[in-house]
Design a protein around this motif. Structure first.
Motif, PDB file in Angstrom:
ATOM      1  N   THR A   1       0.834  -1.199   0.000  1.00 30.99           N
ATOM      2  CA  THR A   1       0.000   0.000   0.000  1.00 30.99           C
ATOM      3  C   THR A   1       0.875   1.258   0.000  1.00 30.99           C
ATOM      4  N   PRO A   2       0.668   2.140  -0.964  1.00 26.78           N
ATOM      5  CA  PRO A   2       1.488   3.359  -0.999  1.00 26.78           C
ATOM      6  C   PRO A   2       1.107   4.321   0.130  1.00 26.78           C
ATOM      7  N   ILE A   3       2.063   5.157   0.519  1.00 29.75           N
ATOM      8  CA  ILE A   3       1.772   6.193   1.517  1.00 29.75           C
ATOM      9  C   ILE A   3       1.943   7.535   0.819  1.00 29.75           C
ATOM     10  N   VAL A   4       0.926   8.370   0.927  1.00 31.78           N
ATOM     11  CA  VAL A   4       0.933   9.623   0.176  1.00 31.78           C
ATOM     12  C   VAL A   4       1.406  10.759   1.075  1.00 31.78           C
ATOM     13  N   THR A   5       2.404  11.500   0.586  1.00 27.80           N
ATOM     14  CA  THR A   5       2.911  12.621   1.376  1.00 27.80           C
ATOM     15  C   THR A   5       2.829  13.920   0.583  1.00 27.80           C
ATOM     16  N   GLN A   6       2.404  13.828  -0.679  1.00 25.68           N
ATOM     17  CA  GLN A   6       2.459  15.017  -1.537  1.00 25.68           C
ATOM     18  C   GLN A   6       1.089  15.569  -1.848  1.00 25.68           C
ATOM     19  N   GLU A   7       1.075  16.856  -2.151  1.00 26.43           N
ATOM     20  CA  GLU A   7      -0.137  17.471  -2.685  1.00 26.43           C
ATOM     21  C   GLU A   7      -0.357  16.924  -4.100  1.00 26.43           C
ATOM     22  N   PRO A   8      -1.586  17.052  -4.630  1.00 26.31           N
ATOM     23  CA  PRO A   8      -1.804  16.578  -5.997  1.00 26.31           C
ATOM     24  C   PRO A   8      -1.097  17.485  -7.001  1.00 26.31           C
ATOM     25  N   TYR A   9      -0.800  16.945  -8.153  1.00 28.86           N
ATOM     26  CA  TYR A   9      -0.205  17.724  -9.267  1.00 28.86           C
ATOM     27  C   TYR A   9       1.088  18.407  -8.854  1.00 28.86           C
ATOM     28  N   ALA A  10       1.942  17.692  -8.115  1.00 31.09           N
ATOM     29  CA  ALA A  10       3.215  18.287  -7.691  1.00 31.09           C
ATOM     30  C   ALA A  10       4.216  18.161  -8.835  1.00 31.09           C
ATOM     31  N   TYR A  11       3.973  18.932  -9.893  1.00 35.85           N
ATOM     32  CA  TYR A  11       4.821  18.828 -11.075  1.00 35.85           C
ATOM     33  C   TYR A  11       6.094  19.629 -10.882  1.00 35.85           C
ATOM     34  N   PRO A  12       7.261  18.994 -11.066  1.00 34.83           N
ATOM     35  CA  PRO A  12       8.499  19.768 -11.059  1.00 34.83           C
ATOM     36  C   PRO A  12       8.537  20.598 -12.323  1.00 34.83           C
ATOM     37  N   PRO A  13       9.230  21.739 -12.384  1.00 37.36           N
ATOM     38  CA  PRO A  13      10.043  22.284 -11.309  1.00 37.36           C
ATOM     39  C   PRO A  13       9.229  23.166 -10.354  1.00 37.36           C
ATOM     40  N   HIS A  14       7.917  23.127 -10.476  1.00 38.52           N
ATOM     41  CA  HIS A  14       7.128  24.004  -9.622  1.00 38.52           C
ATOM     42  C   HIS A  14       6.615  23.231  -8.432  1.00 38.52           C
ATOM     43  N   ALA A  15       7.341  22.165  -8.017  1.00 42.81           N
ATOM     44  CA  ALA A  15       6.841  21.317  -6.940  1.00 42.81           C
ATOM     45  C   ALA A  15       6.489  22.163  -5.728  1.00 42.81           C
ATOM     46  N   VAL A  16       5.346  21.866  -5.148  1.00 41.11           N
ATOM     47  CA  VAL A  16       4.882  22.624  -3.988  1.00 41.11           C
ATOM     48  C   VAL A  16       4.769  21.628  -2.852  1.00 41.11           C
TER      49      VAL A  16
END
Lengths: 529, 311
Positions: free
Chosen positions: A504-519
């Protein structure tokens, strides 16, 4: 890999493919009916098919496209395939129920198809009373029964998605980390569960009156014909949002990926989806401005129809803003998504003419309405469906399709679509009524343009069928994440293994965390407090 | 003034509808152009490989701008939508009730023809002659399925229902011939349920009436029916049965046995004949028999025309 292993599968991914094959078949049957209509309409005289046949053709086109293609299209195929993958689950909450949904869909579909081919029905897909209960001598009961059965497939799919999204999200995948595709499917599911039973009741009442002459809608028996319209549109207007909300979900995923930007105003996009689903239940009377409905009721439904347009407008502006300072590439899915934004906006803006009372009096029941809902349903939903199919094709099949052909088909469909349906707006403004087998000669030029556009559109729809089928065996093998997209579905191999996730994956990121604008999640929360 | 693609306009309402149409078309057109322009500009400027400036403002600044933008594109549509709603609703509301003294014409729709009858008795099928400059009120009903009376040049459409009367009214502004369409799908020959509306100058209209007055007036036909159906047996002067008087009834408020008060309009008169138990007049026994299924729609309209004249 026997046939039985497919027909008895509980795997959401295989069920999605069963749906994909069935709805594709229905799409081309519905399309064939439309093709015959466009051939007939090339000349003002009714010279290709008889009036009876023409009326059966547009009824068949409507019934099949609405209930056996558009309603299940995105949720039952891409939704079925992707909802568990996007939320880190092994399957839907009720895998057997999921298979039951497909069987109900097929049963309803075959039943309806048999009725349509063995005699047909001439009521229009709207089954207005008292025509459908008293005056039509075609196979109304059989067709209505088929639609009734298919409705339960919708209800069960909606129920399955609601429970799955509530209960099976991976650790860390909070509501505001969900992809908008999931938000859209959640809202759609709520509509499926709440609205479809009303359709079932309405069709049952219709059957009771037609078979047993109990006065429900027939005024001669003490019934009210407008009651049918109220009940029918109480389902069928929300049904429009069943068809468009999942499309909006797809487009958000694609635009974010191919502009390498997070979706602009993610939270308001999610709230807009919920608002559309909620207010969508309160606008049904805008189909009835000239029906004899009370003047004040008309005014309230008009106002609410403008209100429901606001969240749709927000979505169009936010998709546009998502492109700003992005790194944009024009793969086929993105061409479909950009086409969607334009066509959906155009369809939506034409909806404002119909929401405006005094304009609707002139435009309703003309080709303007036909053009309006085809811009939303075909320009919008079908474009998004094809965009989604092209976006997740590598994930679903493990193969890439020829990109140039796919881009060519996307552009061809966009042009063919406008060529077919834009003239219909003008026909409606000029006063050409819909559902006309014959028409006055001054409307011919625009009809010929529309029929010519339909030829391009037909070629556009056949192309993907050819190259996508080709790619199943000949296409280049796809990697796990060929587009460099975010989202849990791209973290598993293509095609995904039966169990989806090894662990089971564990999610730590906001959605659409596209680099280079990762938020990062922390930064966003800190900034918004 | 005729706008591009709109059909010629020939009613007082039509000109006002066209002005609204033009305004909505201009504003939505401008919005569509602006959004398409932005899509194209962004798509080109920020295409992969372009050297556009992609540096971002700091997170906090960006979120503030985002919020302001979102407030703007919620607020501005809301204002525009309110204006469009109000304009269109006012026009619709304004046109809802026909003016007093409008020329009345009865319409009976059936699969697949329009039957029209002037108060003065002239009957027409699939063709309607009306005078220019005088308000005309159509009282419409259907003998079977739902139909819809649509005159594109007048920008008007009204569904015609079985079992009740709906009303459509207009004032023609230009003499001419205009399309009449059935706009609500009604079965096999729906697309042949068409005809024309002929608007004539008032003097010409009078000449047309005079040249076609072979028939008795609707009220005269109604009076004959009144006798033939035996209505006078109870409602007539000196009757032994106590029935409500019909003199001067039309348009008056009627107190009902259940305490409500209704106006004696076409709907009331129709229901009183077909479904007499539905609204019993206060102070009277519910003894009137139902005529449901016994009187054709056209005759019913004649009877009502007669009742309107009884004074």
């Amino acid at each position: 890999m026997t046939l039985w292993s497919w027909l008895s599968t509980h795997d959401h991914k295989r069920i999605a493919l069963l749906y994909a094959i069935s709805i594709t078949a229905f799409f081309f049957i519905g399309g064939a009916a439309a093709t015959l209509m466009r051939i007939e309409l090339a000349t003002p005289a009714g010279d290709v098919v008889s009036a009876e046949t023409y009326n059966k053709l547009f009824t068949m086109h409507g019934v099949i496209m609405v209930w056996f293609f558009l309603i299940p299209s995105i949720p039952a195929t891409l939704g079925n395939f992707l909802v568990p993958l996007m939320i880190g689950a092994r399957d839907l909450a009720f895998p057997r129920l999921n298979l039951t949904s497909w069987y109900l869909y097929v049963a309803g579909g075959l039943f309806t198809l048999a009725a349509l081919l063995l005699g047909g029905v001439d009521t229009g897909w709207t089954f207005y009373t008292p025509f459908s209960t008293l005056y039509s001598n075609t196979h109304v009961i059989a067709v209505v029964t088929g639609v009734f059965i298919a409705g339960f497939s919708s209800i069960l799919t909606g129920l399955n998605f609601i429970v799955t999204i509530h209960k099976l999200r991976a650790p860390g995948l909070t509501w505001f980390r969900l992809p908008l595709f999931i938000w859209a499917h959640y809202a759609t599911s709520v509509i499926l569960v709440l609205a479809t039973p009303v359709l079932a009741m309405t069709l049952t009442l219709l059957g009771i009156e037609r078979l047993f002459h109990v006065g429900i809608f027939d005024p001669a028996l003490g019934g009210d014909p407008l009651l049918f319209q109220h009940l029918f549109w109480f389902y069928s207007h929300p049904a429009v949002y069943i068809m468009i909300l999942p499309a909006m979900g797809i487009v958000s995923e694609i635009i974010a990926c191919f502009s390498r930007n997070p979706v602009f105003g993610y939270r308001s996009m999610a709230y807009a989806i919920i608002a559309i689903a909620g207010i969508g239940f309160l606008v049904w009377g805008h189909h009835m401005f000239v029906s004899g409905q009370a003047v004040y009721a008309g005014m309230i439904f008009s106002l609410l129809s403008f209100v429901v347009a606001i969240p749709s407008a927000i979505k169009v502006f936010n998709w546009t803003a998502t492109l700003y300072k992005g790194t944009i590439s024009f793969e086929a899915p993105m061409l479909y998504a950009l086409g969607f934004v334009g066509l959906f906006m155009f369809g939506g803006l034409s909806g404002l003419f119909l929401a405006a009372l005094a304009l609707d009096v002139h435009l309703t029941d003309t080709y303007f309405v036909v053009a309006h809902f085809h811009y939303i349903m075909v320009g919008g939903s079908v474009s998004a469906y094809l965009g989604g199919i092209h976006f997740w094709w590598p994930k679903i099949t493990g193969r890439m399709y020829p990109p140039k052909w796919a881009q060519f088909a996307a552009v061809l469909l966009f042009l063919g679509f406008n060529f077919t349906f834009f003239p219909q707006y003008l026909l409606g403004v000029e006063g050409m009524p819909r559902r006309y087998h014959e028409y006055a000669p001054e409307f011919q030029t625009l009809h010929v343009l529309s029929s010519a556009g339909a030829v391009i559109l037909a070629i556009g729809y056949l192309l993907p069928l050819v190259y996508l089928t080709w790619s199943l065996t000949r296409g280049r093998k796809a990697s796990a994440n060929p587009w460099g997209a975010t989202g849990l579905e791209w973290t598993v191999p293509s095609p995904p293994p039966v169990e989806n996730f090894g662990e089971t994956p564990i999610v730590t990121q906001e959605p659409y965390a596209y680099p280079p604008h990762a938020v990062s999640g922390g930064a966003r929360r800190a900034a918004s407090t | 003034m005729k706008l591009p693609f709109l059909p010629e306009v020939a009613s007082t309402l039509g000109e006002r509808v066209d002005a609204l149409f033009a305004a909505v078309a201009l504003v939505t057109g401008a919005v569509a152009l602006a959004v398409v322009a932005l899509l194209v500009i962004f798509a080109l400027k920020y295409r992969r490989g372009s050297r556009a400036d992609r540096r971002r403002a700091p997170e906090a600044v960006r979120l503030r701008i985002e919020r302001r933008l979102e407030v703007a594109w919620i607020g501005i549509p809301m204002l525009l939508f309110s204006a469009a709603f109000a304009w269109a609703a006012a026009l619709y509301f304004d046109h809802a009730a026909p003016p007093d003294g409008a020329l009345e014409i009865a319409v009976v729709a059936k699969q697949w023809m329009w039957k029209l009858q002037h108060a003065t008795g002239q009957r027409e099928i699939d063709e309607l002659h009306v005078p220019v400059g005088i308000p005309v009120k159509l009282v419409m009903t259907s003998q079977d399925a739902i139909h819809s009376f649509y005159i594109p040049a007048f920008r008007l459409k009204q569904d015609v229902l079985p079992g009740r009367y709906t009303v459509l009214w207009f004032t023609a502004t230009h003499a001419g011939e205009y399309h009449l369409f059935c706009a609500e799908y009604c079965g096999t020959d729906h697309s042949r349920m068409i005809g024309r509306v002929v608007a004539l100058d008032p003097a010409q209209f009078q000449r047309w009436l005079a040249a076609n007055n072979a028939e008795p007036t609707m009220a005269a036909r109604g009076e004959a029916l009144f006798g033939a159906l035996g209505c006078g047996g109870c409602h007539g002067p000196g009757s032994a049965v106590r029935a409500p008087p019909l003199e001067g009834l039309y348009g008056r408020p009627v107190a009902l046995a259940d305490g409500r008060t209704v106006t004696a309009d076409e709907r009331y008169l129709r229901d009183a004949i077909l479904l007499p138990a539905k609204e019993v007049v206060a102070g009277y026994a519910p003894v009137m028999p139902s005529f449901s299924g016994q009187i054709p729609e056209g005759d019913l309209l004649d009877l009502i025309a007669y009742l309107k004249r009884v004074t």
